[in-house]
Write an enzyme that holds these catalytic residues in place. Structure first.
Site, PDB file in Angstrom:
ATOM      1  N   LEU A  70       0.816  -1.208   0.000  1.00 28.99           N
ATOM      2  CA  LEU A  70       0.000   0.000   0.000  1.00 28.99           C
ATOM      3  C   LEU A  70       0.852   1.263   0.000  1.00 28.99           C
ATOM      4  O   LEU A  70       0.457   2.285  -0.558  1.00 28.99           O
ATOM      5  CB  LEU A  70      -0.935  -0.005   1.215  1.00 28.99           C
ATOM      6  CG  LEU A  70      -2.097  -1.006   1.168  1.00 28.99           C
ATOM      7  CD1 LEU A  70      -2.930  -0.907   2.432  1.00 28.99           C
ATOM      8  CD2 LEU A  70      -2.970  -0.758  -0.045  1.00 28.99           C
ATOM      9  N   CYS A  71       2.039   1.195   0.618  1.00 29.64           N
ATOM     10  CA  CYS A  71       2.901   2.378   0.640  1.00 29.64           C
ATOM     11  C   CYS A  71       3.355   2.751  -0.771  1.00 29.64           C
ATOM     12  O   CYS A  71       3.459   3.936  -1.120  1.00 29.64           O
ATOM     13  CB  CYS A  71       4.106   2.156   1.559  1.00 29.64           C
ATOM     14  SG  CYS A  71       5.131   0.740   1.104  1.00 29.64           S
ATOM     15  N   THR A  72       3.601   1.722  -1.601  1.00 28.17           N
ATOM     16  CA  THR A  72       3.984   1.984  -2.995  1.00 28.17           C
ATOM     17  C   THR A  72       2.822   2.613  -3.762  1.00 28.17           C
ATOM     18  O   THR A  72       3.012   3.563  -4.529  1.00 28.17           O
ATOM     19  CB  THR A  72       4.413   0.681  -3.682  1.00 28.17           C
ATOM     20  OG1 THR A  72       5.536   0.138  -2.998  1.00 28.17           O
ATOM     21  CG2 THR A  72       4.766   0.924  -5.144  1.00 28.17           C
ATOM     22  N   GLU A 130       2.372   6.339  -2.360  1.00 27.22           N
ATOM     23  CA  GLU A 130       3.450   7.334  -2.383  1.00 27.22           C
ATOM     24  C   GLU A 130       4.297   7.293  -3.642  1.00 27.22           C
ATOM     25  O   GLU A 130       4.640   8.346  -4.200  1.00 27.22           O
ATOM     26  CB  GLU A 130       4.343   7.142  -1.145  1.00 27.22           C
ATOM     27  CG  GLU A 130       3.600   7.307   0.173  1.00 27.22           C
ATOM     28  CD  GLU A 130       4.473   6.943   1.357  1.00 27.22           C
ATOM     29  OE1 GLU A 130       5.685   6.712   1.159  1.00 27.22           O
ATOM     30  OE2 GLU A 130       3.949   6.864   2.482  1.00 27.22           O
TER      31      GLU A 130
END
Length: 448
Positions: A209-211, A214
């Site tokens: 999810l961070c990829t 962001e």
């Protein structure tokens, strides 16, 4: 000596069914009667009417099967037309099963195909028991697992835990991905079932999810951002429906905005559908090859004209052509195709208590289960009308509901939570009541 017969429309099929051979099955009896019985009595269900399902319907009809049924929940989309050859532009928006059945019957005389436009879970178990063979043309692991569990639920074992041949429901499963494909024969109790070899299917690709939030690096990241993150932010509490065109269009529009913000090319509506619905890329020629293999195995099972595949064929057409047959071994401890999960109960246990136990059972983990016994609905979670009709059974003892027999087979259908992934599932349960007619305490530790 095989009896003679006038030429039929299918000369090559007659060569298989009217003549003896060296590689035939033990029950093969060549002749006109076999050909006629195949056409009149053999009933085959095709599950899926997509790229592979269209080919299967056509091939089965051309191979002498006259009584076919097809089930599919999808409607025709423009993106289907390049490989699902039974559909035309004017068919967009219509149910796949209905159009596919109509087109095959228009082109092949004498065949009768009954379409079912619904989810496979919408049919009761008895529906699937009416067929001699089930042919799968699916692109979903969850759907395969469900049909596999249904077919295996019909399997019965004798006192020595040997499968009874008359209760076996054969399946032929095909699958394609690009230039690769497989065809397999599943005979519950004899060959490994789908669950025995679930490890053959690689886990689905998941993005951190961070990829997504962001540092998106490709079009798929932008699409999944819109699907998994942006949708919940804008539509709080509203479930995303991948089969709703308006929902899909919204995700596509948001993905385009995201891609433009980060300068990422390649976001298209068809790619959005593929990423969100995990659509496997399909090529018409691969579908045709795998369908031919599946149809031949179906014909072998129905007629005994040759020994069946043992038991998993893989096809690779990426560079040249490569086929290989691998004989996998049945898992003797399989929860699906084995004799069933043994559960020991007191005669006082109510149906409600029993359903609660299924959720706590370490091998089952079944929540909100629907229970059937010999085709009779003891309790159904859905639809609401059946839930209301069977609700009163929850307070009755399971022993009474099972006609006070010392042991018996129940079928439970519910959501199964396995490896943080929820899916519909059906399990066979061997229930034994303690202290009834000489049944001894089997020390099952509360049904373990």
């Amino acid at each position: 000596m095989a009896d003679t017969a006038p030429p039929s429309k299918s000369r090559d099929l007659d060569k298989l069914l009217l003549r003896p051979g060296n590689l035939v099955g033990p029950t093969f009896d060549p002749g006109v009667q076999l050909r006629d019985d195949l056409q009149e009595y053999a009933r085959v269900l095709v599950v899926g009417a997509g790229g592979l399902g269209c080919e299967l319907l056509k091939d089965l009809a051309l191979s002498g099967f006259k009584n076919l049924e097809v089930i599919d929940m999808d409607r025709i989309e423009v993106t289907n037309l390049n490989r699902q050859f039974l559909f035309r532009l004017e068919d967009v928006g219509k149910p796949k099963a209905e159009v596919a059945a109509k087109r095959v019957m228009e082109r092949i005389s004498g065949v009768n195909i009954v379409p079912h436009f619904c989810r496979i879970e919408d049919k009761d178990i008895g529906f699937y028991n009416d067929f001699n063979i089930i042919a799968l043309g699916l692109d979903s692991i969850e759907a395969r697992s469900y049909i596999n569990a249904v077919a295996c639920s019909f399997l019965e074992y004798d006192a020595d835990d040997n499968p009874r041949e008359e209760t076996m429901k054969p399946m032929v499963d095909g699958g394609t991905e690009g230039f690769k494909g497989h065809a397999r024969v599943i005979v519950p109790g004899v060959t490994p079932c789908f669950e025995c070899t679930i490890w053959l299917f690689p886990p689905q690709v998941k993005f951190p999810l961070c990829t997504l939030a962001e540092t998106p690096r490709n079009a798929a990241h932008c699409i999944e951002y819109a699907h998994l993150i942006k949708w919940d932010e804008v539509h709080s509490g509203k479930a995303f429906d991948p089969d709703n065109p308006d929902h899909m269009k919204w995700v596509y529009d948001e993905a385009v905005k995201r891609a433009e913000l980060f300068g990422i090319p390649g976001v298209t509506y068809s790619l959005t559908q593929g990423v969100v619905k995990n659509i496997i890329p399909a090529i018409a020629s691969t579908n045709a090859i795998i369908s031919a293999a599946c149809t031949l195995e179906t014909l072998k099972i129905a007629s005994g004209c040759s020994k069946t595949l043992s038991n998993y064929l893989t096809y690779n057409g990426v560079e040249g052509l490569h086929t290989k047959v691998t004989e996998f071994v049945k898992d003797k401890d399989c929860l699906v195709c084995g004799p069933g999960v043994l559960i020991e109960l007191d005669t006082t246990v109510t149906l409600k208590k029993f359903t609660d136990m299924l959720g706590e059972h370490p091998k089952l983990l079944m929540t909100k289960a629907s229970i059937t016994y010999h085709g009779k609905n003891l309790y159904m979670q859905a639809p609401p009308v059946l839930e209301e009709m069977t609700r009163s059974n929850l307070e009755l003892s399971l022993y009474d509901l099972m006609d006070k027999i010392p042991k018996g087979i129940l079928h439970a259908t519910s959501t199964i939570d396995k490896d943080n992934r929820k899916s519909s599932g059906l399990r066979k349960l061997r229930v034994v009541f303690k202290g009834v007619d000489g049944v001894v305490d089997m020390d099952m530790a509360g049904g373990a």
